[in-house]
Design an enzyme around this catalytic site. Structure first.
Site, PDB file in Angstrom:
ATOM      1  N   THR A 125     -30.658  24.342 -16.776  1.00 21.74           N
ATOM      2  CA  THR A 125     -30.906  23.141 -16.074  1.00 21.74           C
ATOM      3  C   THR A 125     -31.943  23.513 -14.829  1.00 21.74           C
ATOM      4  O   THR A 125     -32.019  24.884 -14.352  1.00 21.74           O
ATOM      5  CB  THR A 125     -29.585  22.965 -15.318  1.00 21.74           C
ATOM      6  OG1 THR A 125     -29.747  21.944 -14.310  1.00 21.74           O
ATOM      7  CG2 THR A 125     -28.734  23.991 -14.835  1.00 21.74           C
ATOM      8  N   ASP A 126     -32.597  22.499 -14.391  1.00 22.29           N
ATOM      9  CA  ASP A 126     -33.580  22.841 -13.286  1.00 22.29           C
ATOM     10  C   ASP A 126     -32.749  23.216 -11.940  1.00 22.29           C
ATOM     11  O   ASP A 126     -33.243  23.714 -11.048  1.00 22.29           O
ATOM     12  CB  ASP A 126     -34.435  21.332 -13.091  1.00 22.29           C
ATOM     13  CG  ASP A 126     -33.803  20.341 -12.758  1.00 22.29           C
ATOM     14  OD1 ASP A 126     -32.459  20.159 -12.914  1.00 22.29           O
ATOM     15  OD2 ASP A 126     -34.584  19.370 -12.464  1.00 22.29           O
ATOM     16  N   GLU A 127     -31.514  22.874 -11.882  1.00 23.51           N
ATOM     17  CA  GLU A 127     -30.721  23.084 -10.721  1.00 23.51           C
ATOM     18  C   GLU A 127     -30.561  24.370 -10.288  1.00 23.51           C
ATOM     19  O   GLU A 127     -30.377  24.866  -9.011  1.00 23.51           O
ATOM     20  CB  GLU A 127     -29.295  22.371 -10.828  1.00 23.51           C
ATOM     21  CG  GLU A 127     -29.199  20.806 -10.910  1.00 23.51           C
ATOM     22  CD  GLU A 127     -28.072  20.207 -10.545  1.00 23.51           C
ATOM     23  OE1 GLU A 127     -27.089  20.929 -10.267  1.00 23.51           O
ATOM     24  OE2 GLU A 127     -27.879  18.976 -10.858  1.00 23.51           O
ATOM     25  N   TYR A 150     -21.843  24.741  -9.401  1.00 15.47           N
ATOM     26  CA  TYR A 150     -22.354  24.558 -10.903  1.00 15.47           C
ATOM     27  C   TYR A 150     -23.597  25.281 -11.378  1.00 15.47           C
ATOM     28  O   TYR A 150     -23.608  26.010 -12.201  1.00 15.47           O
ATOM     29  CB  TYR A 150     -22.346  23.050 -11.080  1.00 15.47           C
ATOM     30  CG  TYR A 150     -23.403  22.697 -12.370  1.00 15.47           C
ATOM     31  CD1 TYR A 150     -22.906  22.671 -13.617  1.00 15.47           C
ATOM     32  CD2 TYR A 150     -24.628  22.247 -12.021  1.00 15.47           C
ATOM     33  CE1 TYR A 150     -23.688  22.532 -14.672  1.00 15.47           C
ATOM     34  CE2 TYR A 150     -25.512  21.812 -13.178  1.00 15.47           C
ATOM     35  CZ  TYR A 150     -25.140  22.194 -14.331  1.00 15.47           C
ATOM     36  OH  TYR A 150     -25.845  21.851 -15.351  1.00 15.47           O
ATOM     37  N   LYS A 154     -24.524  28.433 -13.765  1.00 10.38           N
ATOM     38  CA  LYS A 154     -25.590  28.416 -14.880  1.00 10.38           C
ATOM     39  C   LYS A 154     -26.754  29.406 -14.677  1.00 10.38           C
ATOM     40  O   LYS A 154     -27.120  29.919 -15.651  1.00 10.38           O
ATOM     41  CB  LYS A 154     -26.251  26.746 -14.877  1.00 10.38           C
ATOM     42  CG  LYS A 154     -25.541  25.671 -15.005  1.00 10.38           C
ATOM     43  CD  LYS A 154     -24.924  25.801 -16.749  1.00 10.38           C
ATOM     44  CE  LYS A 154     -26.154  25.369 -17.546  1.00 10.38           C
ATOM     45  NZ  LYS A 154     -25.728  25.252 -19.020  1.00 10.38           N
TER      46      LYS A 154
HETATM   47  P1  NAD Z   1     -21.099  17.143 -20.917  1.00 11.82           P
HETATM   48  O1  NAD Z   1     -20.212  17.612 -19.851  1.00 11.82           O
HETATM   49  O2  NAD Z   1     -21.177  15.787 -21.322  1.00 11.82           O
HETATM   50  O3  NAD Z   1     -20.372  18.003 -21.965  1.00 11.82           O
HETATM   51  C1  NAD Z   1     -20.073  19.368 -22.293  1.00 11.82           C
HETATM   52  C2  NAD Z   1     -19.325  19.621 -23.442  1.00 11.82           C
HETATM   53  O4  NAD Z   1     -18.951  21.063 -23.497  1.00 11.82           O
HETATM   54  C3  NAD Z   1     -17.922  18.595 -23.925  1.00 11.82           C
HETATM   55  O5  NAD Z   1     -18.109  18.159 -24.965  1.00 11.82           O
HETATM   56  C4  NAD Z   1     -17.130  19.690 -23.554  1.00 11.82           C
HETATM   57  O6  NAD Z   1     -15.686  19.216 -24.246  1.00 11.82           O
HETATM   58  C5  NAD Z   1     -17.750  21.206 -23.802  1.00 11.82           C
HETATM   59  N1  NAD Z   1     -16.910  22.072 -23.350  1.00 11.82           N
HETATM   60  C6  NAD Z   1     -16.816  22.337 -22.078  1.00 11.82           C
HETATM   61  N2  NAD Z   1     -16.047  23.468 -21.723  1.00 11.82           N
HETATM   62  C7  NAD Z   1     -16.081  24.276 -23.186  1.00 11.82           C
HETATM   63  C8  NAD Z   1     -15.558  25.429 -23.606  1.00 11.82           C
HETATM   64  N3  NAD Z   1     -15.069  26.258 -22.694  1.00 11.82           N
HETATM   65  N4  NAD Z   1     -15.467  25.616 -24.806  1.00 11.82           N
HETATM   66  C9  NAD Z   1     -15.996  24.978 -25.455  1.00 11.82           C
HETATM   67  N5  NAD Z   1     -16.465  23.701 -25.294  1.00 11.82           N
HETATM   68  C10 NAD Z   1     -16.506  23.248 -23.990  1.00 11.82           C
HETATM   69  O7  NAD Z   1     -22.589  17.830 -20.607  1.00 11.82           O
HETATM   70  P2  NAD Z   1     -23.994  17.468 -20.986  1.00 11.82           P
HETATM   71  O8  NAD Z   1     -24.250  16.599 -19.741  1.00 11.82           O
HETATM   72  O9  NAD Z   1     -24.143  16.997 -22.364  1.00 11.82           O
HETATM   73  O10 NAD Z   1     -24.758  18.814 -20.664  1.00 11.82           O
HETATM   74  C11 NAD Z   1     -24.778  19.908 -21.875  1.00 11.82           C
HETATM   75  C12 NAD Z   1     -25.395  21.264 -21.337  1.00 11.82           C
HETATM   76  O11 NAD Z   1     -26.958  20.669 -20.825  1.00 11.82           O
HETATM   77  C13 NAD Z   1     -24.872  21.965 -20.413  1.00 11.82           C
HETATM   78  O12 NAD Z   1     -24.908  23.159 -20.425  1.00 11.82           O
HETATM   79  C14 NAD Z   1     -25.633  21.434 -18.953  1.00 11.82           C
HETATM   80  O13 NAD Z   1     -25.527  22.278 -17.974  1.00 11.82           O
HETATM   81  C15 NAD Z   1     -26.918  21.300 -19.472  1.00 11.82           C
HETATM   82  N6  NAD Z   1     -27.894  20.216 -18.982  1.00 11.82           N
HETATM   83  C16 NAD Z   1     -27.597  18.869 -18.623  1.00 11.82           C
HETATM   84  C17 NAD Z   1     -28.384  18.202 -17.934  1.00 11.82           C
HETATM   85  C18 NAD Z   1     -27.962  16.561 -17.747  1.00 11.82           C
HETATM   86  O14 NAD Z   1     -28.782  15.679 -16.856  1.00 11.82           O
HETATM   87  N7  NAD Z   1     -26.881  16.214 -17.907  1.00 11.82           N
HETATM   88  C19 NAD Z   1     -29.704  18.441 -17.659  1.00 11.82           C
HETATM   89  C20 NAD Z   1     -30.096  19.785 -17.838  1.00 11.82           C
HETATM   90  C21 NAD Z   1     -29.052  20.544 -18.569  1.00 11.82           C
HETATM   91  O1  DAU Z   2     -30.788  18.313 -12.920  1.00 13.23           O
HETATM   92  C1  DAU Z   2     -30.157  18.533 -14.103  1.00 13.23           C
HETATM   93  C2  DAU Z   2     -28.615  18.397 -13.805  1.00 13.23           C
HETATM   94  O2  DAU Z   2     -28.341  16.999 -13.620  1.00 13.23           O
HETATM   95  C3  DAU Z   2     -27.530  18.808 -14.845  1.00 13.23           C
HETATM   96  O3  DAU Z   2     -27.608  20.261 -14.862  1.00 13.23           O
HETATM   97  C4  DAU Z   2     -26.111  18.499 -14.408  1.00 13.23           C
HETATM   98  O4  DAU Z   2     -25.319  18.818 -15.510  1.00 13.23           O
HETATM   99  C5  DAU Z   2     -26.286  16.903 -14.282  1.00 13.23           C
HETATM  100  O5  DAU Z   2     -24.838  16.434 -13.998  1.00 13.23           O
HETATM  101  C6  DAU Z   2     -27.118  16.414 -13.394  1.00 13.23           C
HETATM  102  O6  DAU Z   2     -26.496  16.865 -12.056  1.00 13.23           O
HETATM  103  P1  DAU Z   2     -27.010  16.013 -10.635  1.00 13.23           P
HETATM  104  O7  DAU Z   2     -25.859  16.406  -9.656  1.00 13.23           O
HETATM  105  O8  DAU Z   2     -28.299  15.629 -10.552  1.00 13.23           O
HETATM  106  O9  DAU Z   2     -26.395  14.701 -11.458  1.00 13.23           O
HETATM  107  P2  DAU Z   2     -25.221  13.400 -10.692  1.00 13.23           P
HETATM  108  O10 DAU Z   2     -25.449  12.261 -11.745  1.00 13.23           O
HETATM  109  O11 DAU Z   2     -24.073  13.993 -10.498  1.00 13.23           O
HETATM  110  O12 DAU Z   2     -26.087  12.846  -9.524  1.00 13.23           O
HETATM  111  C7  DAU Z   2     -27.484  12.407  -9.426  1.00 13.23           C
HETATM  112  C8  DAU Z   2     -27.869  12.158  -8.167  1.00 13.23           C
HETATM  113  O13 DAU Z   2     -27.195  10.948  -7.391  1.00 13.23           O
HETATM  114  C9  DAU Z   2     -27.640  13.180  -7.076  1.00 13.23           C
HETATM  115  O14 DAU Z   2     -28.437  13.042  -6.197  1.00 13.23           O
HETATM  116  C10 DAU Z   2     -26.114  13.007  -6.453  1.00 13.23           C
HETATM  117  C11 DAU Z   2     -26.350  11.364  -6.476  1.00 13.23           C
HETATM  118  N1  DAU Z   2     -25.049  10.477  -6.763  1.00 13.23           N
HETATM  119  C12 DAU Z   2     -24.365  11.048  -7.652  1.00 13.23           C
HETATM  120  C13 DAU Z   2     -22.910  10.213  -7.954  1.00 13.23           C
HETATM  121  C14 DAU Z   2     -22.108  10.821  -9.021  1.00 13.23           C
HETATM  122  C15 DAU Z   2     -24.382   9.584  -5.867  1.00 13.23           C
HETATM  123  O15 DAU Z   2     -25.256   9.156  -4.764  1.00 13.23           O
HETATM  124  N2  DAU Z   2     -23.476   8.954  -6.107  1.00 13.23           N
HETATM  125  C16 DAU Z   2     -22.778   9.307  -7.205  1.00 13.23           C
HETATM  126  O16 DAU Z   2     -21.453   8.506  -7.259  1.00 13.23           O
END
Ligand code: NAD
Ligand code: DAU
Length: 333
Positions: A125-127, A150, A154
């Site tokens: 992730t970019d985070e 988090y 990562k």
């Molecule tokens: P998500 O939370 O929707 O899904 C995570 C999945 O992993 C779920 O199906 C969960 O059951 C499984 N899981 C969790 N713990 C586990 C374990 N111990 N063993 C096996 N399975 C397990 O997450 P997502 O948003 O789909 O993100 C997927 C990946 O992409 C993550 O690694 C996250 O860091 C990365 N990522 C997410 C975003 C985003 O915006 N959502 C952006 C950049 C990177």
């Molecule tokens: O940047 C990539 C990341 O994006 C991934 O690695 C993470 O897994 C994914 O959860 C996401 O993280 P963020 O913290 O950016 O996403 P989130 O949807 O939780 O929040 C997006 C923005 O919105 C953040 O600035 C917090 C804000 N927010 C979020 C929630 C849930 C609110 O203002 N109100 C809310 O209720």
């Protein structure tokens, strides 16, 4: 190719499997997911009868169960999505983030090396780069400065992947993507949360001043980037992935309200997230230049399609919000 996909029942993993099982009928996709609160097999119903799809309900921290899968399925490649992914939950309970995201990744890498897996992609992730000021973009050379439990977990996992490349010669690459949005995103994340709460005419909690910036990418574009890195990426390389779509959270929420024809008065400013990163923005020029990946979906089409998906799939999210998720949020607000 036999591709072991961890976390395939989550948001991005589901989208990846739905897209790639169709695109590559000659490949076999082995989904390993422990089905935490975020994993949902209903996302994958259309794959259940497919000959090129197998599911194992296994925790990546469970060494014996994971090794049995390597022995039986003999994967050629791994795409590692599985993680605890929600920043707010990591603030409440960092330990599970260390367990799954760090120890789980180490476990996976160990077996990847021991069983001679020829390709490994770490979905990061970019985070991990921390927060930007008003100017500048994250490049692959930006130092790792994680600010939440988090992102710390990562970043730590990324370091173990790097170490496996250097120490054991694992053919691994790391992708670092910005915020994804699209179908099947768990309704705790900003965009789906705001969609379902707006449909329900409930207050929309915006953290702080609502002016934090994220760089949004439609999930299909991220899935194609991961596939490109799997097939063409180089060992030891990091690839940033982003949509060049910077928006404040307030802009996002107003757009959701506009599409749903709801009033801005639903917006409620609430206490800020501790350690809340101010701005993310990705420089994706490396993956574009070296691997010819480009995003296909512009933000206005993507957000429109996403809102429509949640309108068309009310049953999917209603089943979720009536369960554990609801009590998690009622504790917070
Ligand atoms: P998500 O939370 O929707 O899904 C995570 C999945 O992993 C779920 O199906 C969960 O059951 C499984 N899981 C969790 N713990 C586990 C374990 N111990 N063993 C096996 N399975 C397990 O997450 P997502 O948003 O789909 O993100 C997927 C990946 O992409 C993550 O690694 C996250 O860091 C990365 N990522 C997410 C975003 C985003 O915006 N959502 C952006 C950049 C990177
Ligand atoms: O940047 C990539 C990341 O994006 C991934 O690695 C993470 O897994 C994914 O959860 C996401 O993280 P963020 O913290 O950016 O996403 P989130 O949807 O939780 O929040 C997006 C923005 O919105 C953040 O600035 C917090 C804000 N927010 C979020 C929630 C849930 C609110 O203002 N109100 C809310 O209720």
């Amino acid at each position: 190719m036999r591709i072991l996909v961890t976390g395939g029942a989550g948001f991005i993993g589901s989208n990846y499997l739905l897209m790639m099982a169709d695109k590559y009928p000659g490949d076999c996709f082995i989904n390993v997911d422990s089905l935490t609160y975020a994993g949902n097999l209903k996302n994958l119903i259309s794959l259940e009868d497919r000959l090129n799809y197998i599911f194992y309900k296994v925790d990546i921290c469970d060494s014996a169960a994971l090794e049995a899968i390597f022995q039986k399925e003999k994967p050629d490649a791994i795409i590692h999505f599985a993680a605890e992914s929600h920043v707010d939950r990591s603030i409440e309970n960092p330990l599970i983030f260390a367990e799954t995201n760090v120890l789980g990744t180490i476990n996976l890498i160990n077996y990847a090396c021991r069983y001679g897996v020829s390709r490994y992609v770490q979905v990061s992730t970019d985070e991990v780069y921390g927060s930007l000021g008003r100017e500048g973009l994250f490049t692959e050379n930006t130092p790792l400065m994680p600010n939440s439990p988090y992102s710390a977990s990562k970043a730590s996992a990324d370091c173990f992947v790097r170490a496996a490349v250097e120490t054991y010669g694992l053919n691994a690459s790391i992708t670092r993507c910005s915020n994804n949005y699209g179908p099947y995103q768990f309704p705790e994340k900003l965009i789906p949360l705001m969609i379902w709460r707006a449909i329900e005419n409930m207050p929309l909690p915006l953290y702080g001043d609502g002016l934090n910036i994220r760089d949004w990418l439609y999930v299909d574009d991220h899935c194609r980037a991961i596939d490109t890195v799997l097939r063409q990426g180089q060992a030891g390389e990091v690839y940033n992935v982003g949509g060049n779509n910077e928006r404040t959270n307030l802009e996002i929420v107003k757009e959701v309200l506009r599409i749903l024809n709801k009033s801005d008065s639903l917006i409620q400013f609430v206490t800020d997230r501790p350690g809340h990163d101010r701005r993310y923005a990705i420089d994706s020029s490396k993956i574009k230049r070296h691997l010819n990946w480009v995003p296909n979906t512009n933000f206005w089409d993507g957000i429109g399609k996403t809102v429509q998906w949640y309108l068309n799939n009310e049953r999917w999210w209603r089943e979720i919000i009536s369960g554990e998720y609801q009590s998690y949020y009622s504790d917070m607000y």
